[in-house]
Design an enzyme around this catalytic site. Structure first.
Site, PDB file in Angstrom:
ATOM      1  CE  LYS A  92      21.143  31.107  27.372  1.00 17.30           C
ATOM      2  NZ  LYS A  92      21.879  30.114  27.041  1.00 17.30           N
TER       3      LYS A  92
ATOM      4  CE1 TYR B 264      14.672  33.945  23.907  1.00 15.49           C
ATOM      5  CE2 TYR B 264      12.908  35.539  23.664  1.00 15.49           C
ATOM      6  CZ  TYR B 264      14.180  35.024  23.477  1.00 15.49           C
ATOM      7  OH  TYR B 264      15.163  36.017  22.417  1.00 15.49           O
TER       8      TYR B 264
END
Length: 279
Positions: free
Chosen positions: A151, A147
């Site tokens: 970022k 995930y």
């Protein structure tokens, strides 16, 4: 707006208990006028009663709300902004083989394209005062955690913006953030793998990691905010690693072989257990 402030800062993602809220409190304590934002005003109770803090409802995936935030800041400051701190992010945890693609796209809409949209919208205000854009990224982007691909993408984007905005004397800083302690109920409380997942035998281990209960060290958000705000104010540019285990991961990614880093990351994920079971 009174002129006795040290400067102005808009921070996205200021829900109670997170890094954005902690930085809003820290900037306010140091004499800055803070625009604290979140998708819902009722999630910002910790900063709502503080002096010199203005709450704005802002979903960074909605262009209309971004335009409204720009206008609110423009009216109150006369058209300038010292610091834009892009902290808003969606968290998510799921093995890629079980990932719903539409869910992943929504994650990137917030963690990547929303950050870009905010920067595009506020650069005209930042240019007026030679301000700074700050991207709060994550240490997990260096640890092959699915995930956090979003970022890491935001961090790469920040490094590109650092070059593109330099001619206009707008500084860009990305903060590679280690794990922080969180308060309150997590949206991972009802987390589960889909039926028939390849990873069902180790679901408990994966769930514990998703909830931040795998035993890794974590830093208090207030301690994180004190150091990061200091670095922002003193004009740091480029990339800054800070938070629990940040130094160790930076060293490992720079000097250790990939297999060693992979072995460390797999501990307590269940992947090592699966690997032994499938030999």
């Amino acid at each position: 707006m009174p002129t006795d402030f040290k400067g102005t800062v808009l921070i996205t993602g200021c829900s109670d208990g997170g890094a954005g809220s902690a930085m809003a409190i820290e900037f306010q304590t140091r004499g800055y006028h803070v625009f604290a934002t979140s998708r819902r005003l009722d999630t910002m109770s910790r900063v709502g009663s503080l002096p010199n803090v203005k709450l704005l409802q802002l979903d960074i995936t909605k262009p209309g709300e971004i335009r409204a935030a720009v206008e609110a800041v423009r009216i109150e400051t006369g058209g300038t902004l010292d610091y834009l701190v892009d902290c808003a992010a969606r968290n998510h945890f799921m093995p890629l083989m079980d990932e719903n693609i539409e869910t992943a796209k929504a994650l990137f809409d917030t963690n990547v394209w929303g950050q870009l949209a905010m920067t595009q919208a506020f650069v005209p205000l930042l240019k007026q005062i030679k301000g700074t854009v700050v991207f709060i990224t994550s240490l997990s982007g260096y640890l092959n955690v699915p995930y956090q691909a979003s970022k890491r993408s935001a961090e790469i984007m920040a490094e590109t913006m650092r070059l593109e905005l330099a001619p206009f004397q707008v500084k860009v800083l990305s903060v590679v953030t280690g794990a922080l302690k969180t308060n309150g109920q997590s949206h991972f409380d009802n987390w589960k793998l889909p039926e028939g997942s390849l990873y069902s035998p180790v679901e408990d281990a994966i769930r514990a990691r998703a909830r931040g209960q795998e035993g890794a060290p974590r830093m208090e958000a207030s301690d994180y905010a004190k150091r990061v705000v200091s670095e922002i104010i003193r004009g740091r540019m480029g990339k800054f690693w800070y938070g629990a285990s940040a130094g160790a991961v930076k060293f490992g990614n720079s000097y250790l072989p990939e297999w060693m880093m992979d072995s460390a990351v797999q501990i307590k994920t269940g992947l090592d257990v699966l690997g032994r079971g499938n030999k």
